[in-house]
Design an enzyme around this catalytic site. Structure first.
Site, short mmCIF file in Angstrom:
data_model
loop_
_atom_site.label_atom_id
_atom_site.label_comp_id
_atom_site.label_asym_id
_atom_site.label_seq_id
_atom_site.Cartn_x
_atom_site.Cartn_y
_atom_site.Cartn_z
N TRP A 131 -5.29 3.42 -1.84
CA TRP A 131 -6.23 4.23 -2.62
C TRP A 131 -7.50 3.42 -2.88
O TRP A 131 -8.55 4.00 -3.16
CB TRP A 131 -5.61 4.66 -3.95
CG TRP A 131 -4.50 5.67 -3.79
CD1 TRP A 131 -3.19 5.40 -3.59
CD2 TRP A 131 -4.61 7.09 -3.80
NE1 TRP A 131 -2.47 6.58 -3.48
CE2 TRP A 131 -3.33 7.63 -3.61
CE3 TRP A 131 -5.68 7.98 -3.96
CZ2 TRP A 131 -3.07 9.01 -3.57
CZ3 TRP A 131 -5.42 9.36 -3.94
CH2 TRP A 131 -4.14 9.85 -3.73
N ASN A 177 2.34 -4.15 0.18
CA ASN A 177 2.42 -5.30 -0.73
C ASN A 177 2.70 -6.59 0.03
O ASN A 177 2.79 -6.60 1.26
CB ASN A 177 3.38 -5.04 -1.89
CG ASN A 177 4.84 -5.06 -1.46
OD1 ASN A 177 5.18 -5.49 -0.37
ND2 ASN A 177 5.70 -4.57 -2.31
N THR A 237 7.56 3.72 -3.47
CA THR A 237 8.71 2.83 -3.67
C THR A 237 9.82 3.55 -4.44
O THR A 237 10.92 3.78 -3.92
CB THR A 237 8.23 1.59 -4.44
OG1 THR A 237 7.01 1.12 -3.86
CG2 THR A 237 9.26 0.48 -4.40
N ALA A 238 9.53 3.92 -5.68
CA ALA A 238 10.55 4.58 -6.49
C ALA A 238 10.78 6.01 -6.01
O ALA A 238 11.91 6.52 -6.05
CB ALA A 238 10.11 4.57 -7.95
N HIS A 285 -0.06 -5.36 -10.20
CA HIS A 285 1.20 -4.90 -10.79
C HIS A 285 0.94 -3.97 -11.98
O HIS A 285 1.47 -4.20 -13.07
CB HIS A 285 2.03 -6.09 -11.29
CG HIS A 285 2.47 -7.03 -10.23
ND1 HIS A 285 2.84 -8.34 -10.49
CD2 HIS A 285 2.66 -6.86 -8.89
CE1 HIS A 285 3.21 -8.94 -9.37
NE2 HIS A 285 3.10 -8.06 -8.38
N GLU A 334 3.61 13.43 -0.20
CA GLU A 334 2.94 12.13 -0.16
C GLU A 334 1.51 12.30 0.34
O GLU A 334 1.28 12.89 1.39
CB GLU A 334 3.72 11.17 0.75
CG GLU A 334 3.00 9.89 1.13
CD GLU A 334 2.47 9.07 -0.07
OE1 GLU A 334 3.22 8.90 -1.04
OE2 GLU A 334 1.31 8.64 -0.02
C1 LIG Z 1 -1.52 -5.02 -2.65
C2 LIG Z 1 -0.24 -5.09 -3.43
C3 LIG Z 1 0.57 -6.22 -3.33
C4 LIG Z 1 1.75 -6.30 -4.05
N1 LIG Z 1 2.60 -7.34 -3.81
C5 LIG Z 1 3.84 -7.31 -4.34
C6 LIG Z 1 4.83 -8.24 -3.92
O1 LIG Z 1 4.62 -9.05 -3.02
N2 LIG Z 1 6.04 -8.20 -4.53
C7 LIG Z 1 6.33 -7.29 -5.51
O2 LIG Z 1 7.44 -7.34 -6.05
N3 LIG Z 1 5.42 -6.37 -5.89
C8 LIG Z 1 4.21 -6.34 -5.29
N4 LIG Z 1 3.31 -5.36 -5.61
C9 LIG Z 1 3.68 -4.37 -6.63
C10 LIG Z 1 4.73 -3.36 -6.15
O3 LIG Z 1 4.61 -3.14 -4.77
C11 LIG Z 1 4.53 -2.06 -6.92
O4 LIG Z 1 4.63 -2.33 -8.32
C12 LIG Z 1 5.54 -0.98 -6.60
O5 LIG Z 1 5.70 -0.83 -5.22
C13 LIG Z 1 5.07 0.33 -7.23
O6 LIG Z 1 6.00 1.35 -6.95
P1 LIG Z 1 5.75 2.81 -7.50
O7 LIG Z 1 6.90 3.63 -7.03
O8 LIG Z 1 5.47 2.75 -8.95
O9 LIG Z 1 4.39 3.31 -6.82
P2 LIG Z 1 3.97 3.36 -5.29
O10 LIG Z 1 4.92 2.64 -4.43
O11 LIG Z 1 2.55 2.93 -5.23
O12 LIG Z 1 4.09 4.90 -4.92
C14 LIG Z 1 3.22 5.91 -5.37
C15 LIG Z 1 3.04 6.90 -4.23
O13 LIG Z 1 2.51 8.12 -4.73
C16 LIG Z 1 1.54 8.60 -3.82
N5 LIG Z 1 0.64 9.49 -4.55
C17 LIG Z 1 -0.20 9.15 -5.54
N6 LIG Z 1 -0.83 10.24 -6.00
C18 LIG Z 1 -0.37 11.29 -5.29
C19 LIG Z 1 -0.65 12.68 -5.30
N7 LIG Z 1 -1.51 13.22 -6.19
N8 LIG Z 1 -0.02 13.48 -4.40
C20 LIG Z 1 0.87 12.94 -3.52
N9 LIG Z 1 1.16 11.63 -3.47
C21 LIG Z 1 0.55 10.82 -4.35
C22 LIG Z 1 0.88 7.35 -3.31
O14 LIG Z 1 0.15 7.57 -2.14
C23 LIG Z 1 2.08 6.41 -3.16
O15 LIG Z 1 2.67 6.54 -1.89
C24 LIG Z 1 2.11 -5.25 -4.93
C25 LIG Z 1 1.30 -4.11 -5.04
C26 LIG Z 1 0.14 -4.01 -4.29
C27 LIG Z 1 -0.70 -2.77 -4.39
#
Ligand SMILES: Cc1cc2nc3c(=O)[nH]c(=O)nc-3n(C[C@H](O)[C@H](O)[C@H](O)COP(=O)(O)OP(=O)(O)OC[C@H]3O[C@@H](n4cnc5c(N)ncnc54)[C@H](O)[C@@H]3O)c2cc1C
Length: 665
Positions: A124, A154, A74-75, A600, A96
């Protein structure tokens, strides 16, 4: 616990067949498009794989980029795409671990939400360590492992927390207040407001309020961003009485939850592109932004270690070590990718601390026993884990009342909805859950009970093990007196959710609750010096009296809602918990046996001063490094009463602005 799914009649194979989506034609100019097939059988090693993905190098020199973003989630995709878009002369490489899954029904079809959760091709699929206060259960802890990260798996609801909650972040990192984040909430989205005269406007909203909301909209909502923010088009028969019951219980309908006050009950926005009927997520929006071919997205590659070099007293991160992440078709060996400018760690709240620790950045007390030298002594890494504990109750509804269980019960309806979705991208399969709200404790606790909670919080503040935690607890306590900050979430899911298996021919509705400002603090740490092992996740769910009391009483309140005159005539009987769960003790036991999470996780590489135990500063730079930033939900110092997707995008957008010198906060 049940999956979050609208329709639980389909197997994965049936869903894939029923919703096979044709390739999109046309569309925006794509970034350098890589073939991201999982079939790599003809590629002999990881270096050939990198070459096949478009990376270049001189002879046997290491591969190089200007910026490396670890995690195409996401971020991560937000910050990477903005960097590439901003300067066509730099090369941004995203690494990724999951694969790109364009046109995959399990991601794209909104009504199949939840179906990819727990499936290791997308997730994961971690589990917590046994939780002593949840009957030793190991709680499933999802995190997207696919291009787009958690935005791909999500439940597609989108919202922001109330403004005071972000203002409290600024106590730990300058510029991270509501005012400093609002431009980035707006920049990420193309928002379409609910339409007056349709069920999108919930009961309790007057025409005047709707007009006022529209006039204010340009100040608070974005209309030209990459991701879609829209509202559902169909609503079930239990929606209106639920909203009216909540209004009766002094919980007003909120027409403008994105304007800085997210309390009340509201029609939540969804991450669905209503033109196509598909999920709008980081991989089909942000990734396509850069017009220059300067964004390379490597999928199926796991970053296993940051490469560090000491330079005038601090660490320069020179690059990253990579392995192919599919254990079944693993290429031998690893490869290095070097960064001339920065490495941006965006692997999510579980995997970001994991990679920091594997690289020797963390608490020596954790690292030393695993044989890892602490290159940077940062005890905050992997601590401060904050989650949203979640409880669901189910009720059977009277015969003939329409809920989405109709997809399970009525095969003709199901077939018609599938056909409508395939043809027009509308109908039940274009729909997620609509009714969400955040409420203050006075809606269901007496003044004396709230006073007692304050005393308990005072005790916790006095006994706090660190100054950082003490300050967080004080903020948490102050929220109890803040009418514009929610203490408890209420969600209405129009189908069976907790009752497994649901009875044939019976329709249900679910009322769910969650505590967004839990007092519990957990940890996520590696357990071995092995990059491919899952970390130990310990959120410490319900490990204190405050969280337990609030969640238990909130769970009881769900039944009060169901018994309100507005809703009562639609409901047949409580199903889970059954009607004979009555006393506080019975409720608490039931809550401990059934609590899970809304998924979350946050706070595991928190933004705060180093003295307080922070991991990154307000520019998101990891302490002790010159050029390593964390850009994901790990940086959150104190959790918010909101689902976290929009906040994660905003973190990515703001991080780009900081790096590019464009952040005016
Ligand atoms: C099942 C579920 C339902 C949810 N429902 C909602 C919702 O309806 N509404 C809402 O607002 N929020 C929801 N959330 C929460 C929200 O989606 C997350 O908080 C947000 O997307 C997290 O963003 P992020 O960038 O921190 O991490 P992520 O989007 O998880 O990105 C991390 C990325 O890093 C990659 N990665 C990890 N380790 C490595 C590595 N060693 N090497 C290479 N790549 C790696 C992962 O594969 C992943 O693609 C939900 C979350 C989940 C899991």
């Amino acid at each position: 616990m049940a999956n979050w799914r609208l329709d639980e009649t389909l197997t994965v194979e049936q869903a894939l067949a029923a919703f096979a989506i044709p390739e999109e034609s046309g569309g925006r100019v794509a970034a350098l498009s890589i073939s991201l097939s999982e079939d790599v059988s003809s590629i002999p090693n990881i270096e050939e794989y990198l070459l096949s993905c478009g990376l270049q190098r001189d002879g046997n020199d290491p591969f190089k980029a200007d910026y490396i973003v670890i995690g195409g989630g996401t971020a991560g995709l937000a910050v990477a795409s903005r960097l590439a878009e901003n300067d066509p002369n730099i090369l941004v490489v995203v690494v990724e671990a999951g694969y790109q899954r364009d046109n995959d029904p399990l991601i794209d079809v909104p009504g199949l939400y939840g179906m990819s959760v727990g499936n290791t091709q997308y997730d994961w699929a971690y589990k917590t360590v046994p939780q002593p206060n949840l009957d030793q259960r190991e709680i499933s802890s999802a995190a997207g492992k696919v291009l787009g990260g958690s935005s791909a798996i999500n439940y597609m609801v989108r919202m922001r927390a109330s403004s005071p909650e972000y203002d409290n972040w600024a106590k730990f990192g300058a510029g991270w207040d509501w005012k400093g984040l609002l431009p980035y909430f707006k920049k990420q989205e193309s928002y379409q407001a609910p339409i007056w005269g349709t069920p999108q406007i919930f009961p309790g909203i007057t025409k005047e309020q709707d007009n006022a909301a529209r006039q204010q909209e340009p100040k608070f909502r974005g209309h030209a961003g990459p991701t879609s923010s829209t509202h559902n088009e169909i609503y079930t028969e239990v929606l209106e009485p639920t909203i009216k019951a909540l209004n009766n219980l002094k919980i007003p309908t909120n027409r403008t939850p994105g304007y800085g006050n997210s309390t009340g009950i509201f029609n939540i926005a969804t991450a669905v592109n209503r033109d196509t009927g598909r999920r709008s997520y980081a991989a089909n929006t942000y990734r396509k932004l850069p017009k220059a071919r300067n964004l390379i997205v490597l999928t199926g590659l796991c970053a296993t270690k940051l490469l560090l070099k000491t330079e005038s007293g601090s660490e320069l991160v020179t690059g990253v070590q990579l392995v192919y992440s599919n254990p079944e078709t693993s290429f031998p060996g690893s490869s290095e990718l070097l960064a001339s400018k920065e490495v941006i760690l965006s692997a999510g709240a579980y995997n970001t601390p994991r990679l920091l620790e594997l690289s020797g950045i963390g608490d020596p007390k954790v690292l030393k026993p695993l044989g890892i030298d602490a290159v940077i002594d940062l005890p905050g890494v992997g601590s401060n884990l904050q989650e949203h504990p979640f409880f669901i109750s189910d009720f059977t509804v009277k015969k003939g009342v329409f809920t989405f269980d109709k997809l399970r019960i009525d095969s003709e309806y199901q077939a018609a909805q599938m056909a409508e979705y395939r043809e027009k991208g509308t109908g039940a399969y274009a729909t997620t859950v609509s009714a969400y709200g955040f409420i203050t404790l006075d809606k269901f606790l007496t003044t004396a009970e709230i006073g007692d909670l304050k005393k308990k919080l005072d005790k916790l503040i006095n006994e706090a093990s660190s100054e950082f935690y003490k300050q967080q607890l004080q903020i948490r306590k102050d929220y109890l007196d803040h009418p514009g900050v929610g203490d408890v979430e209420i969600i209405m899911v129009p189908k069976a959710f907790a009752t497994q298996p649901p009875k044939d021919d019976t329709s249900y509705m679910s009322l769910c609750t969650c505590i967004p400002h839990a007092v519990a603090r957990g940890t996520v740490h590696i357990t071995k010096n092995d990059a491919l092992l899952p970390p130990a996740i310990d959120p410490q769910y319900l490990s204190n009296e405050v969280d337990t009391y609030i969640l238990t009483k909130a769970a009881q309140f769900l039944r009060t809602i169901s018994e309100n005159a507005e809703l009562k005539s639609y409901i047949d009987a409580p199903s889970s918990p059954p009607a004979d769960v009555k006393t506080y003790e019975q409720w608490e036991a039931y809550v401990r046996a059934h609590t899970s999470t809304v998924q979350h996780p946050a706070g595991t590489a928190a933004m705060a001063s180093k003295e307080l135990g922070g991991v990154v500063d307000s520019k998101l730079l990891v302490y002790g490094t010159k050029n390593l930033r964390v850009v994901d939900m790990s940086i959150v110092p104190i959790h918010i009463a909101a689902h976290t997707l929009d906040t994660a995008y905003a973190i990515g957008e703001k991080a780009f602005a900081i790096i590019a010198g464009q952040d005016n906060a």
